[in-house]
Design a protein around this motif. Structure first.
Motif, short mmCIF file in Angstrom:
data_model
loop_
_atom_site.label_atom_id
_atom_site.label_comp_id
_atom_site.label_asym_id
_atom_site.label_seq_id
_atom_site.Cartn_x
_atom_site.Cartn_y
_atom_site.Cartn_z
N GLU A 286 7.45 4.27 -6.99
CA GLU A 286 7.02 4.49 -8.19
C GLU A 286 6.79 5.97 -8.48
N ALA A 287 6.24 6.52 -7.10
CA ALA A 287 6.25 8.02 -7.27
C ALA A 287 7.51 8.86 -7.27
N ALA A 288 8.61 8.10 -6.57
CA ALA A 288 9.68 8.83 -6.25
C ALA A 288 10.58 8.64 -7.64
N GLY A 289 10.07 7.92 -8.41
CA GLY A 289 10.82 7.59 -9.64
C GLY A 289 11.99 6.76 -9.97
N LEU A 290 12.05 5.68 -8.65
CA LEU A 290 13.23 4.84 -8.37
C LEU A 290 12.93 3.73 -8.98
N ASP A 291 14.21 2.89 -9.63
CA ASP A 291 13.97 1.72 -10.18
C ASP A 291 13.76 0.75 -8.83
N GLU B 65 -3.93 7.86 2.16
CA GLU B 65 -2.81 6.97 1.73
C GLU B 65 -2.08 7.68 0.47
N GLY B 66 -2.87 8.35 -0.41
CA GLY B 66 -2.39 8.99 -1.60
C GLY B 66 -1.58 10.13 -1.26
N GLU B 67 -1.71 11.15 -0.20
CA GLU B 67 -1.13 12.31 0.22
C GLU B 67 0.10 11.59 1.04
N LEU B 68 -0.11 10.71 1.89
CA LEU B 68 1.08 10.19 2.41
C LEU B 68 2.08 9.61 1.52
N VAL B 69 1.77 8.89 0.60
CA VAL B 69 2.52 8.20 -0.54
C VAL B 69 3.46 9.47 -1.17
N ALA B 70 2.64 10.39 -1.59
CA ALA B 70 3.26 11.44 -2.20
C ALA B 70 4.26 12.25 -1.46
N HIS C 268 7.69 -5.80 -5.11
CA HIS C 268 7.77 -4.15 -5.17
C HIS C 268 8.93 -3.55 -5.57
N ARG C 269 9.97 -4.37 -5.84
CA ARG C 269 11.35 -3.70 -6.11
C ARG C 269 11.86 -2.97 -5.15
N LEU C 270 11.73 -3.81 -4.00
CA LEU C 270 12.33 -3.12 -2.55
C LEU C 270 13.61 -3.64 -2.23
N GLN C 271 14.39 -3.21 -1.37
CA GLN C 271 15.61 -3.94 -0.70
C GLN C 271 15.72 -3.38 0.57
N VAL C 272 16.15 -4.24 1.49
CA VAL C 272 16.47 -3.88 2.83
C VAL C 272 17.93 -3.83 3.10
N HIS C 273 18.50 -3.04 3.83
CA HIS C 273 19.81 -2.94 4.08
C HIS C 273 19.93 -2.22 5.71
N THR C 274 18.74 -1.85 6.01
CA THR C 274 18.78 -1.38 7.44
C THR C 274 17.34 -1.67 7.99
N LEU C 275 17.67 -1.78 9.49
CA LEU C 275 16.25 -1.97 10.36
C LEU C 275 16.29 -1.06 11.13
N ASN C 276 15.12 -0.60 11.85
CA ASN C 276 15.13 0.25 13.01
C ASN C 276 14.64 -0.52 14.15
N ALA C 277 15.42 -0.61 15.12
CA ALA C 277 15.27 -1.52 16.47
C ALA C 277 15.29 -0.75 17.50
N PHE C 278 14.72 0.56 17.37
CA PHE C 278 14.60 1.41 18.52
C PHE C 278 13.13 1.24 19.40
N ARG D 183 0.85 -1.17 0.16
CA ARG D 183 0.27 0.03 0.11
C ARG D 183 0.87 1.02 0.10
N TYR D 184 1.99 1.16 0.54
CA TYR D 184 2.76 2.30 0.68
C TYR D 184 4.29 2.28 -0.17
N ALA D 185 5.01 1.36 0.49
CA ALA D 185 6.35 1.42 -0.16
C ALA D 185 6.58 1.09 -1.69
N GLY D 186 5.49 0.24 -2.27
CA GLY D 186 5.71 0.24 -3.55
C GLY D 186 5.38 1.52 -4.31
N PRO D 187 4.29 1.85 -3.83
CA PRO D 187 3.88 3.20 -4.65
C PRO D 187 4.79 4.38 -4.46
N VAL D 188 5.47 4.49 -3.19
CA VAL D 188 6.33 5.41 -2.97
C VAL D 188 7.43 5.10 -3.85
#
Length: 393
Positions: free
Chosen positions: A31-36, A367-372, A69-79, A24-29
């Motif tokens: 695309e909206a950010a124009g990142l491969d 959701e749309g405004e948050l993604v944008a 969704h063409r995402l990758q993980v190299h960092t986690l937030n464990a706070f 709902r968020y990361a994939g659309p983000v």
């Protein structure tokens, strides 16, 4: 520097919730950010981290969703340990502390999960809290935390040997905590890295370093270049930069200033305030409502110098006068990190978890405004902090 955005902005406490937020968020983000490909700094609550640690099938579900969704993980937030989107979080975000075994077990579970998710040839990072809120904290607690970080160091070395993948933990100074400033974190870590310490109390600087949250850095009124130099001079590295901006009030006595900053008062998170005096001292208040006071009593802070407020402002947003944001501190800090030893290896994670508690005129309506909004932050980070070659593609 690898760029990502931290998913602690989205409420999710289980695997289905995380998979849903990716769709709902990361994939659309992305695309909206124009990142491969987009980096996501996943927040895994403790219960989910332990589940993923023990379930290859669940890790495979997560890996498949990331790839879809063409995402990758190299960092986690464990706070935050859990419950980061409860109605009231405040001081609960600092529990359990590093004097409690549950905190170590949580971070180790995150490390094992991250090692399995890392792209080939990429090191991982995990940000964690600066031991605890400042009170109560005893000498015995400090000794337990020292032993916990020594154990963490040993386990991270063993993980690297076993998997061929390096995961580093980054301690994140925060106003009001035991390790309040960069200076505090550096002093605490560096004092425990020497050969004079027995193995069960020695911290390995190859696997434990500093997370530079640039909102927290700004609130402390620290010099960004000086803070980075202090870290590297001590033989430590900046493992991760949390790209964030604080709210600033240059003149609290100006007409409308107190009313303007008062619009950022909300009940979920703690918003520490610092005031810089003419003599260079920094006065402290633990939360914005306390700093402001009310008509019936003197405020906790005198309001004679500029204020900086621990409220993460969206990176591209310019608050209306008389308020500003400390984006220049962010830019200066990233410049200093990039020029430092291992600076290009530091991870840059956009961490504006406060989207849901912004004042009504800035609050996303759906959701749309948050993604944008998140996509706009990533574009701002691309334009102002990194070259296009620095972006994961």
């Amino acid at each position: 520097m690898l760029l990502s955005y931290c998913t602690n902005v989205h409420p999710a406490e289980d695997l289905d919730g995380v998979l849903d937020q990716l769709a709902r968020y990361a994939g659309p983000v992305r695309e909206a950010a124009g990142l491969d490909t987009l980096g996501v700094g996943l927040w895994l609550p403790a219960e989910l981290a332990h589940r993923l640690d023990t379930s290859p099938a669940d890790r495979e579900r997560l890996r498949a969703a990331l790839a879809e969704h063409r995402l990758q993980v190299h960092t986690l937030n464990a706070f935050p340990y859990g419950g980061f989107h409860r109605d009231v979080v405040k001081l609960a975000v600092y529990s359990p502390t590093w004097a409690e075994r549950a905190r170590l077990d949580y971070v180790l579970a995150c490390a094992r999960v991250l090692a399995d998710l890392l792209p080939e040839g990429t090191a991982g990072s995990i940000s964690t809290l600066p031991l605890a809120w400042r009170a109560p904290w005893t000498r015995a607690d400090d000794d337990e935390a020292t032993r916990a970080f020594a154990t963490l160091s040993a386990e991270l070395r063993a993980l690297a040997e076993r998997t061929g993948r390096t995961v580093r933990v980054a301690v994140e100074p925060e106003p009001g905590c035991v390790l309040d400033t960069v200076e505090d974190v550096v002093s605490w870590l560096a004092a425990r890295t020497g050969p004079e310490w027995p193995a069960d109390r020695r911290i390995d600087p190859e696997h434990v370093g500093v997370c530079l949250d640039t909102c927290h850095l700004a609130v402390s009124f620290a010099d960004p270049a000086g803070a980075v130099r202090r870290i590297t001079d001590a033989g430590l590295r900046v493992v991760k930069v949390q790209a964030s901006a604080a709210l600033e009030v240059a003149d609290v006595s100006a007409p409308g200033a107190r009313e303007a900053v008062g619009r950022f008062v909300e009940q979920r998170y703690l918003h520490q305030v610092r005031e810089l005096t003419a003599s260079g001292d920094v006065l402290a208040s633990d939360d914005l409502p306390v700093a402001l006071g009310d008509a019936a009593r003197r405020p906790a802070l005198p309001g004679q110098g500029p204020w900086r407020v621990h409220f993460h402002v969206p990176l591209h947003h310019e608050p209306a006068a008389p308020l500003t944001a400390t984006t220049q501190v962010l830019r200066d800090a990233v410049d200093a990190v990039r020029a430092a030893p291992h600076g290009a290896e530091a991870h840059l994670d956009v961490e504006t978890y406060t989207w849901s508690v912004l004042p009504p005129d800035v609050l996303p309506s759906g959701e749309g405004e948050l993604v944008a909004g998140i996509a706009a932050e990533l574009r701002w980070a691309t334009d102002h902090l990194l070259t296009t070659e620095g972006i994961t593609a």
